[in-house]
Design a protein around this motif. Structure first.
Motif, PDB file in Angstrom:
ATOM      1  N   VAL A  15       0.837  -1.209   0.000  1.00 36.94           N
ATOM      2  CA  VAL A  15       0.000   0.000   0.000  1.00 36.94           C
ATOM      3  C   VAL A  15       0.869   1.255   0.000  1.00 36.94           C
ATOM      4  O   VAL A  15       0.603   2.223  -0.741  1.00 36.94           O
ATOM      5  CB  VAL A  15      -0.954  -0.011   1.206  1.00 36.94           C
ATOM      6  CG1 VAL A  15      -1.611   1.347   1.391  1.00 36.94           C
ATOM      7  CG2 VAL A  15      -2.015  -1.090   1.032  1.00 36.94           C
ATOM      8  N   TYR A  16       1.927   1.246   0.800  1.00 34.95           N
ATOM      9  CA  TYR A  16       2.818   2.406   0.854  1.00 34.95           C
ATOM     10  C   TYR A  16       3.468   2.662  -0.504  1.00 34.95           C
ATOM     11  O   TYR A  16       3.518   3.793  -0.997  1.00 34.95           O
ATOM     12  CB  TYR A  16       3.879   2.186   1.939  1.00 34.95           C
ATOM     13  CG  TYR A  16       4.889   3.297   2.105  1.00 34.95           C
ATOM     14  CD1 TYR A  16       4.579   4.624   1.822  1.00 34.95           C
ATOM     15  CD2 TYR A  16       6.172   3.014   2.569  1.00 34.95           C
ATOM     16  CE1 TYR A  16       5.514   5.637   1.975  1.00 34.95           C
ATOM     17  CE2 TYR A  16       7.110   4.018   2.734  1.00 34.95           C
ATOM     18  CZ  TYR A  16       6.776   5.325   2.438  1.00 34.95           C
ATOM     19  OH  TYR A  16       7.709   6.318   2.598  1.00 34.95           O
ATOM     20  N   HIS A  51       0.850   3.833  -3.045  1.00 36.01           N
ATOM     21  CA  HIS A  51       0.451   5.200  -2.721  1.00 36.01           C
ATOM     22  C   HIS A  51       1.487   6.199  -3.219  1.00 36.01           C
ATOM     23  O   HIS A  51       1.150   7.220  -3.846  1.00 36.01           O
ATOM     24  CB  HIS A  51       0.272   5.334  -1.206  1.00 36.01           C
ATOM     25  CG  HIS A  51      -0.290   6.643  -0.764  1.00 36.01           C
ATOM     26  ND1 HIS A  51       0.501   7.670  -0.287  1.00 36.01           N
ATOM     27  CD2 HIS A  51      -1.578   7.113  -0.723  1.00 36.01           C
ATOM     28  CE1 HIS A  51      -0.258   8.693   0.041  1.00 36.01           C
ATOM     29  NE2 HIS A  51      -1.524   8.389  -0.217  1.00 36.01           N
ATOM     30  N   SER A  52       2.756   5.905  -2.979  1.00 35.33           N
ATOM     31  CA  SER A  52       3.828   6.829  -3.360  1.00 35.33           C
ATOM     32  C   SER A  52       3.944   6.954  -4.871  1.00 35.33           C
ATOM     33  O   SER A  52       3.967   8.067  -5.425  1.00 35.33           O
ATOM     34  CB  SER A  52       5.160   6.360  -2.769  1.00 35.33           C
ATOM     35  OG  SER A  52       5.113   6.363  -1.359  1.00 35.33           O
ATOM     36  N   GLY A  58       1.759   5.815  -7.146  1.00 30.09           N
ATOM     37  CA  GLY A  58       0.472   6.174  -7.723  1.00 30.09           C
ATOM     38  C   GLY A  58       0.226   7.672  -7.727  1.00 30.09           C
ATOM     39  O   GLY A  58      -0.342   8.221  -8.687  1.00 30.09           O
ATOM     40  N   ARG A  59       0.639   8.358  -6.682  1.00 30.85           N
ATOM     41  CA  ARG A  59       0.493   9.822  -6.645  1.00 30.85           C
ATOM     42  C   ARG A  59       1.277  10.486  -7.776  1.00 30.85           C
ATOM     43  O   ARG A  59       0.802  11.439  -8.415  1.00 30.85           O
ATOM     44  CB  ARG A  59       0.952  10.362  -5.294  1.00 30.85           C
ATOM     45  CG  ARG A  59      -0.093  10.286  -4.204  1.00 30.85           C
ATOM     46  CD  ARG A  59       0.356  11.030  -2.972  1.00 30.85           C
ATOM     47  NE  ARG A  59      -0.758  11.294  -2.086  1.00 30.85           N
ATOM     48  CZ  ARG A  59      -0.661  12.016  -0.965  1.00 30.85           C
ATOM     49  NH1 ARG A  59       0.511  12.521  -0.611  1.00 30.85           N
ATOM     50  NH2 ARG A  59      -1.736  12.214  -0.213  1.00 30.85           N
ATOM     51  N   ARG A  65      -0.573   9.886 -10.994  1.00 31.00           N
ATOM     52  CA  ARG A  65      -1.762  10.740 -11.118  1.00 31.00           C
ATOM     53  C   ARG A  65      -1.369  12.166 -11.476  1.00 31.00           C
ATOM     54  O   ARG A  65      -2.037  12.828 -12.289  1.00 31.00           O
ATOM     55  CB  ARG A  65      -2.556  10.728  -9.809  1.00 31.00           C
ATOM     56  CG  ARG A  65      -3.866  11.508  -9.898  1.00 31.00           C
ATOM     57  CD  ARG A  65      -4.624  11.480  -8.596  1.00 31.00           C
ATOM     58  NE  ARG A  65      -3.892  12.139  -7.529  1.00 31.00           N
ATOM     59  CZ  ARG A  65      -4.376  12.326  -6.287  1.00 31.00           C
ATOM     60  NH1 ARG A  65      -5.588  11.857  -5.991  1.00 31.00           N
ATOM     61  NH2 ARG A  65      -3.659  12.927  -5.368  1.00 31.00           N
ATOM     62  N   ILE A  84      -9.235   1.139  -6.151  1.00 30.30           N
ATOM     63  CA  ILE A  84      -8.459   2.293  -6.644  1.00 30.30           C
ATOM     64  C   ILE A  84      -8.545   2.392  -8.165  1.00 30.30           C
ATOM     65  O   ILE A  84      -8.414   3.494  -8.720  1.00 30.30           O
ATOM     66  CB  ILE A  84      -7.003   2.280  -6.149  1.00 30.30           C
ATOM     67  CG1 ILE A  84      -6.253   1.031  -6.605  1.00 30.30           C
ATOM     68  CG2 ILE A  84      -6.956   2.430  -4.634  1.00 30.30           C
ATOM     69  CD1 ILE A  84      -4.767   1.072  -6.230  1.00 30.30           C
TER      70      ILE A  84
END
Length: 266
Positions: free
Chosen positions: A117-118, A121-122, A124-125, A128, A167
């Protein structure tokens, strides 16, 4: 690294499905950052460099935040955006839940969920922000089944399967692709590491890791949301949706209970 080539990141890249995914990336001309928590990642990197691509190998424990930070630092050092992330690192754990060591349980949860997840998240940001990029998460058909004698592992894969679908929906109006590969039992080091060689599932014939990787690679490149590798596994997921949970747990017990495999193997 060649700034003209695309960059792929593969976790769990030292063996099994992860190494096969990295081989596919190299064959397609991707430069690579590969990571695993074992020294074999260096040998994998040497092999992949024979394809004429640049490879950075990171030996680190992706169950820890520091380990993920080490991988992120290695990615940042390439001065390149991540075009494709293959979030494949995972750990299994056999035997009865109350017979397992809590440290081993925590390591499975932290590898399969927290670290994944970490990392997603990193990266994926960043994707985006660029409005571009692809992520393939390695889930499992185990996520559809209450995993007697594999309770923690199946629970983590249920999380990953659900997380990926969610997601993907959140990002549906962007150009960031989220895909989920859901294999069944695959011929890798998984069952030895999970102490499951004496189980029925540990001794049965398994899917080829290269085939499974190809299914996942094609899925994320084609923009597919989820893919189950192998027709038997596809049938199992369909049946899981209409089978009572208690019966599924009993069926899983028959596969994963210690000693359920024959002494001479399949």
């Amino acid at each position: 690294m060649d700034q003209q080539r695309k960059l792929a990141v593969v976790t769990g890249g030292s063996s099994g499905i992860g190494l096969e995914l990295a081989r596919l990336c190299a064959a397609e001309g991707f430069d690579l950052v590969i990571a695993a928590d074992e020294p074999e990642i260096q040998a994998a990197a040497e092999e992949l460099r024979d394809e004429g691509v640049d490879v950075t190998a990171v030996e680190t424990d992706l169950a820890t935040m520091d380990g993920v930070d080490e991988l992120l630092a290695a990615i940042e050092a390439t001065c390149r955006p991540v075009d494709v992330l293959f979030a494949n690192a995972g750990r299994g754990l056999g035997r009865g839940f109350l017979d397992q060591d809590i440290a081993d349980i925590s390591h499975v949860i932290d590898t399969n969920i927290t670290g994944t997840v970490y990392l997603v998240h990193s990266i994926g940001r960043q994707m985006r922000e660029r409005n571009a990029g692809r992520i393939l998460l390695t889930g499992s058909i185990a996520g559809f089944i209450p995993g007697s004698f594999q309770a923690v592992y199946n629970g983590t894969k249920a999380f990953i399967d659900s997380f990926a679908f969610a997601i993907r929906n959140e990002l549906k109006d962007t150009r960031v692709v989220i895909s989920c590969l859901m294999p069944g039992p695959t011929d890798t080091e998984f069952f030895r590491r999970a102490d499951m060689l004496d189980t029925a599932v540990g001794q049965q014939d398994k899917d080829d890791a290269a085939m499974v990787a190809r299914v996942g690679f094609d899925a994320v490149m084609n923009g597919d949301g989820d893919v189950v590798s192998g027709w038997k596994n596809k049938l199992q997921t369909v049946l899981a949706n209409v089978t009572p949970s208690g019966l599924l747990a009993e069926q899983h017990r028959n596969m994963a209970e210690p000693g359920s495999g024959s002494a001479d193997g399949p």
